[in-house]
Scaffold this active site. Sequence first.
Site, PDB file in Angstrom:
ATOM      1  CG  ASP A 200      -2.177  -0.747   1.065  1.00 36.55           C
ATOM      2  OD1 ASP A 200      -2.447  -1.156  -0.072  1.00 36.55           O
ATOM      3  OD2 ASP A 200      -2.895  -0.938   2.055  1.00 36.55           O
ATOM      4  CE  LYS A 222      -7.327  -0.794  -1.296  1.00 44.90           C
ATOM      5  NZ  LYS A 222      -8.307  -1.266  -0.326  1.00 44.90           N
TER       6      LYS A 222
END
Length: 412
Positions: A200, A222
């Site tokens: 991430d 994200k």
Amino acid sequence: MPQPHPDHPAYPVGLRLTGRLVLVLGGGTVAQRRLPALLAAGADIRLIAPAVTPSVQAMAEAGELRWERRGYRPGDLADAWYALVATDDPEVNAAASAEAERARVWCVRSDDAGAATAWTPATGRSEGVTVAVLTGRDPRRSAAVRDAVVEGLREGTLAAPRHRTRTPGVALVGGGPGDPDLITVRGRRLLAEADVVVADRLGPRDLLDELPAHVEVIDAAKIPYGRAMAQEAINGTLIEHARAGKSVVRLKGGDPYVFGRGMEEATALAEAGIPVTMVPGVTSAISVPGAAGIPVTHRGVAHEFTVVSGHLAPDHPKSLVDWAGLARLRGTLVLLMAVERMPAIAATLIGHGRDPRTPVAVIQDGTTAAQRRVDATLQTAADRIAATGVRPPAVIVVGDVVTVAEHPEETP
């Protein structure tokens, strides 16, 4: 019999002592240090000593070993496989050591290593690996080498990939708030053993540079309210690589189960029959305020704290947050993913009774080199965020704990 030559190194060997008799003479601090490892090895321990330390007595009372409250007698080493001689009487130690020699029982002596037939190495363990170091008669050096090796294995800085016992699967690893030093020891070790890392944006990115060249790194960033790798695609990627027989690490920021969709991924993997290892991480909800000098609880100020996701506005139909209930709480409120929603959140809290003068701190990029803190009140927080250009990721702390460091004498 030939005497040991000082230049001959000891022959290292691992003793399998499960169920085998080990004799320990003496119940002082030496025995206290050595007994836990012997117990962990499953040894049948017979301890002979007139008196023992409280810790050794507790082991005996718990049934972990048999304690005979007396001194050494000839014949005590009969049937023993291994002996630790550690009394405070050199003559007793010499007599017991001589008996061990005649009975061909490997014997460690605490008072005279040169006269012993066995030496205890400096030992450490990490995830099924036992590290034992011998440096002759320099125990401090042995301990230093052991500590360096064990620390490297635990932190992942010393790579030791599994081969025979390695099981393909996915480890969901909480990477902490951003500082690479705040990942857990287990998380760093699993990262060092990975074939594939799905990372991430908010994970400890610096650790990715330390990975070997053969490790495939997949960006699952994200970006809030922007480009995203769909959760279904992430799940599919994890399953695909695990089914290919690879060791996969899903590296996430904070803790996988604190607004990290960790359970969604664990469920998808379980349904696909993929083994899952969950490694908790240091959540930013606590660590980031702490790094900025703010305790989420403090004696006389806050006896509770609540962590809330602010990714949905208070009036959003899918919001599950009881904002009216939060406004009535006296403790600390920690808001994650709330930068863009802060105007609506502040207005809602004030509207339900929270004092507009409540101190607020906004910490951006917490625990990293780019960390900065902006202070305000609940009434001014939204304007301060806009004026100072605060952007995600940021943790927002609402409550009197924000100013504890400024007025410590007021919190008895």
